[in-house]
Each structure stands twice: as structure tokens, then as C-alpha cells.
Design a protein around this motif. Structure first.
Motif, mmCIF file in Angstrom:
data_model
loop_
_atom_site.group_PDB
_atom_site.id
_atom_site.type_symbol
_atom_site.label_atom_id
_atom_site.label_comp_id
_atom_site.label_asym_id
_atom_site.label_seq_id
_atom_site.Cartn_x
_atom_site.Cartn_y
_atom_site.Cartn_z
ATOM 1 N N TYR A 45 16.404 -2.569 23.505
ATOM 2 C CA TYR A 45 17.816 -2.220 23.711
ATOM 3 C C TYR A 45 18.638 -3.483 23.934
ATOM 4 C CZ TYR A 45 16.792 2.776 24.264
ATOM 5 O OH TYR A 45 16.413 4.080 24.071
ATOM 6 N N LYS A 46 18.102 -4.390 24.722
ATOM 7 C CA LYS A 46 18.822 -5.620 25.050
ATOM 8 C C LYS A 46 19.081 -6.471 23.815
ATOM 9 C CE LYS A 46 18.622 -9.603 28.142
ATOM 10 N NZ LYS A 46 17.949 -10.196 29.284
ATOM 11 N N ARG A 50 16.762 -1.589 19.169
ATOM 12 C CA ARG A 50 16.704 -0.159 19.479
ATOM 13 C C ARG A 50 18.130 0.256 19.799
ATOM 14 N NH1 ARG A 50 12.164 2.740 23.295
ATOM 15 N NH2 ARG A 50 12.911 4.861 22.960
ATOM 16 N N LYS A 51 18.617 1.256 19.099
ATOM 17 C CA LYS A 51 20.026 1.614 19.172
ATOM 18 C C LYS A 51 20.303 2.763 20.141
ATOM 19 C CE LYS A 51 20.932 -1.238 15.796
ATOM 20 N NZ LYS A 51 21.406 -2.547 16.108
ATOM 21 N N HIS A 52 21.181 2.535 21.052
ATOM 22 C CA HIS A 52 21.779 3.541 21.923
ATOM 23 C C HIS A 52 22.829 2.788 22.726
ATOM 24 C CE1 HIS A 52 22.436 6.243 25.294
ATOM 25 N NE2 HIS A 52 22.017 7.202 24.487
ATOM 26 N N GLN A 53 24.084 3.133 22.510
ATOM 27 C CA GLN A 53 25.185 2.345 23.060
ATOM 28 C C GLN A 53 25.105 2.170 24.580
ATOM 29 O OE1 GLN A 53 28.998 3.806 21.862
ATOM 30 N NE2 GLN A 53 30.090 2.063 22.670
ATOM 31 N N MET A 55 22.449 2.574 26.598
ATOM 32 C CA MET A 55 21.264 1.813 26.980
ATOM 33 C C MET A 55 21.393 0.345 26.608
ATOM 34 S SD MET A 55 19.173 3.516 28.778
ATOM 35 C CE MET A 55 17.925 2.235 28.745
ATOM 36 N N GLN A 56 21.999 0.048 25.466
ATOM 37 C CA GLN A 56 22.204 -1.346 25.082
ATOM 38 C C GLN A 56 23.115 -2.052 26.093
ATOM 39 O OE1 GLN A 56 23.393 -0.406 20.999
ATOM 40 N NE2 GLN A 56 21.778 -1.795 20.294
ATOM 41 N N ALA A 59 21.040 -2.463 29.407
ATOM 42 C CA ALA A 59 19.954 -3.441 29.259
ATOM 43 C C ALA A 59 20.493 -4.865 29.111
ATOM 44 C CB ALA A 59 19.071 -3.078 28.072
#
Length: 82
Positions: A45-46, A50-53, A55-56, A59
Motif C-alpha cells: 500500500y505504501k 496494492r491499490k486502496h486509496q 490504505m495507501q 500506510a
């Protein structure tokens, strides 16, 4: 250290059967999840692989040590929920 750093994570990942409003999806409880898996997921995520706004964004605020601490704390919290 992990408990303190994971506090904001519990708002979503600590609620049994939590489903967010939009877009609608099940938010997994991650207590007891494998620490290495959690580290890999948070690193992904960082770095954006791995995509998720949400969580990004979360992270991206964590250092590598923070990620290790959060993952270790969640892993120590018991069995993951189905």
C-alpha cells in the motif's frame, strides 16, 4: 509500540462485520493475521503496488519500523476472523 501505532487502524479493522459505506466492501478484521503478510500488505500500500486509496494514505504515514510494530501487534491479538 504497536498498540499505540495501530490505534487508528482499529476504527475499521477492529469492528466485527464492518462494511464501509462507499464503495461498499467488507473490511477484514486482521487480529491474528500473519505478521509477515501484514508487513507485505502495508509495504505494498505504501509503495502503491496494492491499490486502496484509504490504505495507501494511511500506510504512507508509517515508517518501516511503524509497519513492523503494527504488524507484530495485530499478529499477537489472536485468531483472524473469517
Amino acid at each position: 509500540a504497536g498498540a499505540e501505532k495501530a490505534y487508528t487502524c482499529l476504527g475499521c479493522h477492529g469492528v466485527q462485520h464492518y462494511v464501509n459505506v462507499y464503495p461498499t466492501y467488507h473490511v477484514p478484521r486482521i487480529a491474528g493475521q500473519n505478521a509477515e503478510y501484514l508487513v507485505a500488505a502495508l509495504q505494498a500500500y505504501k509503495n502503491g503496488t496494492r491499490k486502496h486509496q484509504t490504505m495507501q494514505a494511511n500506510a504512507s504515514l508509517l515508517s518501516d519500523q511503524d509497519i513492523e510494530d503494527v504488524a507484530a501487534w495485530f499478529a499477537a491479538q489472536g485468531q483472524p476472523s473469517p
